[in-house]
Design a protein around this motif. Structure first.
Motif, PDB file in Angstrom:
ATOM      1  N   ALA A   1      42.384 106.707  75.237  1.00 22.25           N
ATOM      2  CA  ALA A   1      43.306 106.389  74.140  1.00 22.25           C
ATOM      3  C   ALA A   1      42.622 105.518  73.093  1.00 22.25           C
ATOM      4  N   ARG A   2      41.852 104.554  73.541  1.00 21.49           N
ATOM      5  CA  ARG A   2      41.125 103.692  72.597  1.00 21.49           C
ATOM      6  C   ARG A   2      40.058 104.487  71.840  1.00 21.49           C
ATOM      7  N   ALA A   3      39.336 105.347  72.565  1.00 22.10           N
ATOM      8  CA  ALA A   3      38.279 106.145  71.928  1.00 22.10           C
ATOM      9  C   ALA A   3      38.860 107.099  70.888  1.00 22.10           C
ATOM     10  N   THR A   4      39.944 107.759  71.232  1.00 21.66           N
ATOM     11  CA  THR A   4      40.513 108.729  70.291  1.00 21.66           C
ATOM     12  C   THR A   4      41.197 108.021  69.122  1.00 21.66           C
ATOM     13  N   THR A   5      41.698 106.816  69.343  1.00 17.85           N
ATOM     14  CA  THR A   5      42.229 106.039  68.219  1.00 17.85           C
ATOM     15  C   THR A   5      41.107 105.688  67.252  1.00 17.85           C
ATOM     16  N   HIS A   6      39.951 105.389  67.791  1.00 18.93           N
ATOM     17  CA  HIS A   6      38.775 105.155  66.938  1.00 18.93           C
ATOM     18  C   HIS A   6      38.466 106.399  66.105  1.00 18.93           C
ATOM     19  N   LEU A   7      38.560 107.582  66.726  1.00 14.58           N
ATOM     20  CA  LEU A   7      38.296 108.818  65.987  1.00 14.58           C
ATOM     21  C   LEU A   7      39.330 109.057  64.895  1.00 14.58           C
ATOM     22  N   VAL A   8      40.579 108.715  65.168  1.00 22.60           N
ATOM     23  CA  VAL A   8      41.614 108.818  64.127  1.00 22.60           C
ATOM     24  C   VAL A   8      41.230 107.918  62.957  1.00 22.60           C
ATOM     25  N   ALA A   9      40.828 106.683  63.265  1.00 21.03           N
ATOM     26  CA  ALA A   9      40.448 105.732  62.213  1.00 21.03           C
ATOM     27  C   ALA A   9      39.255 106.233  61.413  1.00 21.03           C
ATOM     28  N   VAL A  10      38.270 106.801  62.094  1.00 21.85           N
ATOM     29  CA  VAL A  10      37.081 107.310  61.404  1.00 21.85           C
ATOM     30  C   VAL A  10      37.459 108.457  60.469  1.00 21.85           C
ATOM     31  N   ASN A  11      38.315 109.345  60.936  1.00 24.62           N
ATOM     32  CA  ASN A  11      38.707 110.499  60.125  1.00 24.62           C
ATOM     33  C   ASN A  11      39.637 110.119  58.982  1.00 24.62           C
ATOM     34  N   LEU A  12      40.290 108.986  59.086  1.00 25.50           N
ATOM     35  CA  LEU A  12      41.166 108.508  58.015  1.00 25.50           C
ATOM     36  C   LEU A  12      40.554 107.295  57.328  1.00 25.50           C
ATOM     37  N   VAL A  13      39.242 107.281  57.232  1.00 28.22           N
ATOM     38  CA  VAL A  13      38.486 106.104  56.790  1.00 28.22           C
ATOM     39  C   VAL A  13      38.978 105.534  55.461  1.00 28.22           C
ATOM     40  N   THR A  14      39.447 106.349  54.570  1.00 33.21           N
ATOM     41  CA  THR A  14      39.876 105.844  53.262  1.00 33.21           C
ATOM     42  C   THR A  14      41.368 105.569  53.219  1.00 33.21           C
ATOM     43  N   ARG A  15      42.043 105.674  54.360  1.00 35.49           N
ATOM     44  CA  ARG A  15      43.504 105.556  54.374  1.00 35.49           C
ATOM     45  C   ARG A  15      43.974 104.572  55.442  1.00 35.49           C
ATOM     46  N   ASP A  16      43.697 103.296  55.248  1.00 36.33           N
ATOM     47  CA  ASP A  16      44.106 102.292  56.223  1.00 36.33           C
ATOM     48  C   ASP A  16      45.607 102.217  56.415  1.00 36.33           C
TER      49      ASP A  16
ATOM     50  N   ASP B   1      47.641 104.782  56.515  1.00 35.13           N
ATOM     51  CA  ASP B   1      48.156 106.052  57.022  1.00 35.13           C
ATOM     52  C   ASP B   1      48.989 105.799  58.273  1.00 35.13           C
ATOM     53  N   PRO B   2      50.196 106.352  58.340  1.00 34.84           N
ATOM     54  CA  PRO B   2      51.052 106.120  59.510  1.00 34.84           C
ATOM     55  C   PRO B   2      50.462 106.666  60.814  1.00 34.84           C
ATOM     56  N   ARG B   3      49.590 107.642  60.728  1.00 34.15           N
ATOM     57  CA  ARG B   3      48.970 108.175  61.953  1.00 34.15           C
ATOM     58  C   ARG B   3      48.081 107.134  62.610  1.00 34.15           C
ATOM     59  N   LEU B   4      47.405 106.341  61.811  1.00 33.09           N
ATOM     60  CA  LEU B   4      46.562 105.282  62.364  1.00 33.09           C
ATOM     61  C   LEU B   4      47.428 104.207  63.021  1.00 33.09           C
ATOM     62  N   HIS B   5      48.522 103.860  62.383  1.00 29.80           N
ATOM     63  CA  HIS B   5      49.448 102.888  62.979  1.00 29.80           C
ATOM     64  C   HIS B   5      50.051 103.438  64.270  1.00 29.80           C
TER      65      HIS B   5
END
Length: 174
Positions: free
Chosen positions: A136-151, A153-157
C-alpha cells in the motif's frame, strides 16, 4: 542475460497476490475451528486475483506513460502533446490507486484471519498483513509519482488515507 524485470506496480501486484494466497491458506487451515474461514479464504483469493489483474493493467499503463514521455506516441493533430502526456499519467495513477485499496483490504482481512488462526497461522497472517501494508505504501508512492504536478489531486489524498487505514488495522505490537 537477466530477464526483463517488471515495473514497480507489477512487482507490487505480484507481491500482494502472494500475500493474499498466504492469507487464504491460513484461513483454509482454520476451517474446522472458525465459521468465517471459508468466506475469508474466498475473499483472500479474490483479492489475489484482483491484484494480478491490476498488475497487468498497471503494466500496460506504465508502458504507455513511458512511451508518451519518451515521445513515442504521436498525438492527434487536435491534441497537444501535453494533453496526451497528462492523460497517460492520469491512467498510470489509476491502477496503483486500485492496488493501494486492494492492499489495505488485504491488511484488514489478514488481521481478522490472524485472530482466528491456528498454530503458526497467526504469525503468517500478520506477516501477510505487513507485506500488504508495505505494498500500500509502495503503490501510494507510485500514485504520487504519476501525479507529480498535482499535489491537490483527490486520488493522492485517497491513497494516503488508505495507508493510514492500513496502519490503524495492524496490531499495535508489530
Amino acid at each position: 542475460m537477466q530477464p526483463e524485470s517488471p515495473s514497480a506496480g507489477a512487482l507490487s501486484a505480484q507481491t500482494l497476490a502472494r500475500a493474499a494466497w498466504l492469507v487464504a491458506d491460513v484461513a483454509r487451515r482454520a476451517c474446522d475451528e472458525w465459521d468465517g474461514a471459508e468466506p475469508a479464504r474466498a475473499q483472500a483469493l479474490a483479492l489475489g486475483r484482483r491484484a494480478l489483474a491490476l498488475g497487468t493493467i498497471n503494466e500496460a499503463a506504465y508502458r504507455g506513460a513511458v512511451a508518451a514521455l519518451g515521445g513515442e506516441l504521436v498525438p492527434e493533430p487536435a491534441e497537444p502533446r501535453d494533453h496526451v502526456l497528462g492523460d497517460m499519467l492520469d491512467r498510470a495513477a489509476e491502477a496503483p490507486l486500485a492496488l493501494t485499496t486492494t492492499a489495505v483490504d488485504l491488511v484488514v482481512l489478514a488481521v481478522r484471519v490472524g485472530e482466528h488462526a491456528l498454530d503458526q497461522g497467526e504469525a503468517d497472517a500478520v506477516a501477510a498483513a505487513l507485506v500488504a501494508a508495505g505494498v500500500a505504501r509502495a503503490t501510494t508512492h507510485l500514485v504520487a509519482v504519476n501525479l507529480v504536478t498535482r499535489d491537490d489531486d483527490p486520488r493522492l489524498h485517497q491513497a494516503r488515507g488508505e495507508v493510514a487505514r492500513a496502519a490503524r488495522a495492524l496490531p499495535d505490537d508489530v
